[in-house]
Design a protein around this motif. Structure first.
Motif, PDB file in Angstrom:
ATOM      1  N   ALA A 142       0.831  -1.210   0.000  1.00 51.26           N
ATOM      2  CA  ALA A 142       0.000   0.000   0.000  1.00 51.26           C
ATOM      3  C   ALA A 142       0.863   1.257   0.000  1.00 51.26           C
ATOM      4  CB  ALA A 142      -0.906   0.005   1.229  1.00 51.26           C
ATOM      5  N   ARG A 143       2.113   1.110   0.410  1.00 51.14           N
ATOM      6  CA  ARG A 143       3.014   2.279   0.413  1.00 51.14           C
ATOM      7  C   ARG A 143       3.825   2.279  -0.875  1.00 51.14           C
ATOM      8  NH1 ARG A 143       5.981   4.244   5.751  1.00 51.14           N
ATOM      9  NH2 ARG A 143       7.159   5.193   4.064  1.00 51.14           N
ATOM     10  N   PRO A 144       3.666   3.330  -1.693  1.00 50.33           N
ATOM     11  CA  PRO A 144       4.398   3.352  -2.969  1.00 50.33           C
ATOM     12  C   PRO A 144       5.910   3.158  -2.790  1.00 50.33           C
ATOM     13  CG  PRO A 144       2.753   5.080  -2.950  1.00 50.33           C
ATOM     14  CD  PRO A 144       2.736   4.447  -1.579  1.00 50.33           C
ATOM     15  N   ASP A 145       6.514   3.794  -1.775  1.00 57.03           N
ATOM     16  CA  ASP A 145       7.974   3.667  -1.651  1.00 57.03           C
ATOM     17  C   ASP A 145       8.383   2.233  -1.345  1.00 57.03           C
ATOM     18  OD1 ASP A 145       6.829   3.925   0.856  1.00 57.03           O
ATOM     19  OD2 ASP A 145       8.517   5.027   1.718  1.00 57.03           O
ATOM     20  N   THR A 146       7.543   1.523  -0.569  1.00 54.11           N
ATOM     21  CA  THR A 146       7.866   0.120  -0.253  1.00 54.11           C
ATOM     22  C   THR A 146       7.743  -0.734  -1.513  1.00 54.11           C
ATOM     23  OG1 THR A 146       7.016   0.455   1.968  1.00 54.11           O
ATOM     24  CG2 THR A 146       7.272  -1.822   1.250  1.00 54.11           C
ATOM     25  N   HIS A 147       6.650  -0.536  -2.238  1.00 57.14           N
ATOM     26  CA  HIS A 147       6.467  -1.295  -3.490  1.00 57.14           C
ATOM     27  C   HIS A 147       7.641  -1.032  -4.450  1.00 57.14           C
ATOM     28  CE1 HIS A 147       4.696  -2.896  -7.137  1.00 57.14           C
ATOM     29  NE2 HIS A 147       4.843  -1.723  -7.729  1.00 57.14           N
ATOM     30  N   GLU A 148       8.005   0.227  -4.571  1.00 61.32           N
ATOM     31  CA  GLU A 148       9.048   0.589  -5.547  1.00 61.32           C
ATOM     32  C   GLU A 148      10.413   0.062  -5.123  1.00 61.32           C
ATOM     33  OE1 GLU A 148       8.298   4.797  -5.714  1.00 61.32           O
ATOM     34  OE2 GLU A 148       6.383   4.471  -6.745  1.00 61.32           O
ATOM     35  N   ARG A 149      10.653   0.041  -3.798  1.00 61.92           N
ATOM     36  CA  ARG A 149      11.925  -0.522  -3.311  1.00 61.92           C
ATOM     37  C   ARG A 149      11.950  -2.027  -3.567  1.00 61.92           C
ATOM     38  NH1 ARG A 149      12.310  -2.682   1.370  1.00 61.92           N
ATOM     39  NH2 ARG A 149      10.610  -1.482   2.276  1.00 61.92           N
ATOM     40  N   MET A 150      10.822  -2.698  -3.301  1.00 67.84           N
ATOM     41  CA  MET A 150      10.793  -4.150  -3.503  1.00 67.84           C
ATOM     42  C   MET A 150      10.991  -4.499  -4.979  1.00 67.84           C
ATOM     43  SD  MET A 150       7.764  -5.287  -0.866  1.00 67.84           S
ATOM     44  CE  MET A 150       7.756  -7.033  -1.282  1.00 67.84           C
ATOM     45  N   ARG A 151      10.348  -3.769  -5.851  1.00 66.96           N
ATOM     46  CA  ARG A 151      10.450  -4.058  -7.292  1.00 66.96           C
ATOM     47  C   ARG A 151      11.741  -3.521  -7.900  1.00 66.96           C
ATOM     48  NH1 ARG A 151       6.397  -7.518  -9.633  1.00 66.96           N
ATOM     49  NH2 ARG A 151       5.395  -8.034  -7.707  1.00 66.96           N
ATOM     50  N   GLY A 152      12.298  -2.459  -7.244  1.00 64.95           N
ATOM     51  CA  GLY A 152      13.462  -1.791  -7.829  1.00 64.95           C
ATOM     52  C   GLY A 152      13.069  -0.835  -8.930  1.00 64.95           C
ATOM     53  N   PHE A 153      11.833  -0.299  -8.868  1.00 70.09           N
ATOM     54  CA  PHE A 153      11.325   0.602  -9.904  1.00 70.09           C
ATOM     55  C   PHE A 153      10.933   1.950  -9.285  1.00 70.09           C
ATOM     56  CE2 PHE A 153       9.459  -3.285 -12.357  1.00 70.09           C
ATOM     57  CZ  PHE A 153      10.715  -3.611 -12.826  1.00 70.09           C
ATOM     58  N   PRO A 154      11.847   2.911  -9.211  1.00 69.01           N
ATOM     59  CA  PRO A 154      11.518   4.193  -8.590  1.00 69.01           C
ATOM     60  C   PRO A 154      10.358   4.893  -9.297  1.00 69.01           C
ATOM     61  CG  PRO A 154      13.850   4.080  -9.212  1.00 69.01           C
ATOM     62  CD  PRO A 154      13.201   2.841  -9.716  1.00 69.01           C
ATOM     63  N   ASN A 155       9.465   5.450  -8.519  1.00 64.65           N
ATOM     64  CA  ASN A 155       8.343   6.278  -9.014  1.00 64.65           C
ATOM     65  C   ASN A 155       7.386   5.561  -9.974  1.00 64.65           C
ATOM     66  OD1 ASN A 155       9.325   8.531  -7.597  1.00 64.65           O
ATOM     67  ND2 ASN A 155      10.818   8.888  -9.238  1.00 64.65           N
ATOM     68  N   VAL A 156       7.411   4.255  -9.958  1.00 66.66           N
ATOM     69  CA  VAL A 156       6.532   3.543 -10.904  1.00 66.66           C
ATOM     70  C   VAL A 156       5.051   3.730 -10.539  1.00 66.66           C
ATOM     71  CG1 VAL A 156       6.513   1.284  -9.729  1.00 66.66           C
ATOM     72  CG2 VAL A 156       6.297   1.402 -12.213  1.00 66.66           C
ATOM     73  N   THR A 157       4.775   3.944  -9.258  1.00 70.43           N
ATOM     74  CA  THR A 157       3.367   4.040  -8.833  1.00 70.43           C
ATOM     75  C   THR A 157       2.679   5.235  -9.494  1.00 70.43           C
ATOM     76  OG1 THR A 157       4.137   3.163  -6.726  1.00 70.43           O
ATOM     77  CG2 THR A 157       1.867   3.947  -6.802  1.00 70.43           C
ATOM     78  N   ALA A 158       3.370   6.354  -9.520  1.00 73.72           N
ATOM     79  CA  ALA A 158       2.775   7.544 -10.158  1.00 73.72           C
ATOM     80  C   ALA A 158       2.567   7.290 -11.648  1.00 73.72           C
ATOM     81  CB  ALA A 158       3.679   8.755  -9.943  1.00 73.72           C
ATOM     82  N   GLY A 159       3.465   6.529 -12.262  1.00 72.12           N
ATOM     83  CA  GLY A 159       3.309   6.190 -13.678  1.00 72.12           C
ATOM     84  C   GLY A 159       2.089   5.308 -13.907  1.00 72.12           C
ATOM     85  N   ILE A 160       1.851   4.353 -12.988  1.00 72.28           N
ATOM     86  CA  ILE A 160       0.663   3.487 -13.118  1.00 72.28           C
ATOM     87  C   ILE A 160      -0.594   4.344 -13.008  1.00 72.28           C
ATOM     88  CG2 ILE A 160      -0.643   1.644 -11.974  1.00 72.28           C
ATOM     89  CD1 ILE A 160       2.099   0.408 -11.172  1.00 72.28           C
ATOM     90  N   ARG A 161      -0.595   5.265 -12.050  1.00 75.92           N
ATOM     91  CA  ARG A 161      -1.762   6.152 -11.870  1.00 75.92           C
ATOM     92  C   ARG A 161      -2.051   6.938 -13.162  1.00 75.92           C
ATOM     93  NH1 ARG A 161      -4.000   8.203  -7.249  1.00 75.92           N
ATOM     94  NH2 ARG A 161      -2.262   7.666  -5.909  1.00 75.92           N
ATOM     95  N   LYS A 162      -0.983   7.420 -13.808  1.00 76.33           N
ATOM     96  CA  LYS A 162      -1.172   8.190 -15.051  1.00 76.33           C
ATOM     97  C   LYS A 162      -1.604   7.296 -16.206  1.00 76.33           C
ATOM     98  CE  LYS A 162       2.076  12.052 -14.875  1.00 76.33           C
ATOM     99  NZ  LYS A 162       3.329  12.562 -15.442  1.00 76.33           N
ATOM    100  N   ALA A 163      -1.117   6.055 -16.195  1.00 76.63           N
ATOM    101  CA  ALA A 163      -1.352   5.167 -17.348  1.00 76.63           C
ATOM    102  C   ALA A 163      -2.770   4.590 -17.360  1.00 76.63           C
ATOM    103  CB  ALA A 163      -0.338   4.014 -17.330  1.00 76.63           C
TER     104      ALA A 163
END
Ligand code: SF4
Ligand code: SF4
Length: 451
Positions: A142-163
């Motif tokens: 639920a925390r974007p920074d945790t998801h992005e750290r686990m995946r190794g994809f910085p700022n991907v959450t904001a990209g998903i929101r836009k996409a």
């Protein structure tokens, strides 16, 4: 065509079988860092791809055997986007109606760059032109920074929101694939009972809070559909002695390591929390499957709907192109799919060795339909004696219908979902968590700000 598929499904079910499903691991290459998966980019093993022609032959053999669902998985399938779309198109032409694939979301990174939206629009156009029915995007926390750290994809959450609106505008409604792990709610779930008796209510309360954040996050990002992936740690697979994963989507990392008691609570708490969200987002995860898994881990209960892996459902391994009963029975190669007799009446569902949702959820949901048609008296008796399971199963079927059978090419009909709206009287929220048999160290409460 739909009528023919429906008739074929009924014919199979009258023989006690379910419509076939194939999971094709088209590649085991990946560019993500997920600690919960053995295919992460840093894992050292020889990577493999299934060739396009080989997959086309496989699809033809699957269609000839009446397989109705095919998933193209990885690794990361979108690393081979051109081949992936060719495979999807071939499956569509072969008459397979349920075609699924998914991504770890790497293409949604760098959302601040000029041209990001053009890139996403091209991708959405490409996929929308195929017959793909369901597309998933993985979310680990639920925390974007945790998801992005686990995946190794910085700022991907904001990209998903836009996409997401770009996909929706083209009639594609991706599902959030929520991978259950200890970081799902943000702060890591503690290991309950690590230094004393198992704190059942405390664990369930932490979990419930985390799951609510998780589903709220998916809705907030713009998803209209969600699925839930159950944790697959090496222990689950190796623990039974009979399994050896051929699908390396397991890990020994702490983040997916849950004790049996924790698993029982994980599934029962999910069963409590999902109804709160069913009117707001199409949640595939069937409640009857969660009840079966929580009973199994909590009480050793054996479901009458054993997994269809190796009977109606199969896994194709990227390294060899061989068929396996699933991704975890790696000691039981069935050879090439085109040589397999998928109608052998001697094959009966029997396995309950792991919690792989791809096979377990569908077995629990559709197994009783096949039983009703093939051995009705015994099945009706079973329904009459297990009221709790029967009630959930029927509710699941009604919910699936209201969700348009999770057709990812149609928007959610929130008017139809409304009647599955959460009522406070439905709430369990820890109060009815069955903690019998779990000595309680403390009855802890979750701070209000975490709920
Ligand atoms: S979970 Fe998916 S994205 Fe993550 S490492 Fe494994 S295959 Fe790659
Ligand atoms: S329960 Fe299903 S997915 Fe799990 S090991 Fe058995 S056949 Fe495979």
């Amino acid at each position: 065509m739909q009528v023919l598929h429906a008739l074929d499904s009924v014919r199979r079910m009258a023989n006690g079988r379910l419509p076939g499903q194939l999971i094709v691991q088209m590649t085991d290459r990946c560019n993500a860092q997920c600690p919960q998966c053995g295919m992460r980019a840093t894992a050292a093993f020889k990577r493999s791809d299934l060739g396009l022609d080989e997959v086309k032959r496989l699809i033809d053999a699957a269609a000839a055997r009446g397989v109705q669902a095919i998933s193209f998985t990885g690794g990361e399938p979108f690393l081979r986007l051109q081949d992936l779309t060719a495979m999807i198109n071939h499956a569509g032409r072969a008459g397979i109606p349920y075609i699924r694939t998914g991504t770890n979301g790497f293409l949604f990174m760098r959302h601040g760059e000029a041209g990001f939206l053009d890139r996403v629009r091209r991708l959405a156009d490409t996929l929308a032109a195929t017959p793909v029915r369901n597309l998933w995007i993985s979310i680990d926390s639920a925390r974007p920074d945790t998801h992005e750290r686990m995946r190794g994809f910085p700022n991907v959450t904001a990209g998903i929101r836009k996409a997401l609106p770009e996909f929706h505008a083209r009639g594609l409604y991706p599902a959030a694939n929520l991978g259950l792990n200890r970081n799902l709610g943000g702060a890591p779930l503690p290991h309950m009972g690590a230094s004393g008796p198992f704190d059942c209510r405390g664990f369930a309360a932490e979990l419930a809070a985390g799951l609510r954040r998780f589903y709220n996050h998916a809705i907030d990002l713009g998803f209209t559909m969600a699925n839930t992936c159950y944790p697959m740690c090496d222990d689950t697979v190796a623990g039974s002695g009979d399994l050896a994963a051929v699908y390396a989507a397991t890990s020994s990392d702490d983040v997916v390591r849950f004790s049996r008691q924790e698993r029982a609570l994980l599934f029962s708490t999910l069963q409590d929390i999902i109804p709160e969200f069913r009117a707001r987002i199409r949640v595939f995860t069937p409640l009857c499957s969660l009840l079966a898994l929580s009973r199994f881990h909590g009480q050793g209960w054996q479901t009458p709907n054993a997994c269809r892996g190796g009977v109606d459902y199969f896994f194709i391994d990227a390294a060899t192109g061989d068929t396996y009963p699933c991704g975890y029975r790696g000691l039981e190669s069935c050879g090439k799919f085109r040589e397999l007799d998928t109608t052998d009446p001697a094959q009966k569902p029997h396995c309950t060795e792991c919690d792989w949702e791809c096979f377990r959820d569908l077995s629990e949901l559709f197994g009783p339909l096949a039983d009703l048609l093939s051995r009705p008296i015994e099945t009706v008796r079973r329904f009459a004696t297990d009221h709790e399971m029967t009630r959930l199963w029927m509710q699941d079927l009604r919910y699936h219908r209201a969700c348009g059978f999770f057709d990812g090419r149609r928007p959610a009909n929130y008017g139809r979902l409304e009647r599955f709206g959460y009522r406070p009287t439905d709430a369990v929220s820890g109060a009815s968590v069955d903690c019998r048999g779990y000595p309680s160290r403390t009855v802890s409460s979750v701070p209000a700000e975490r709920l």
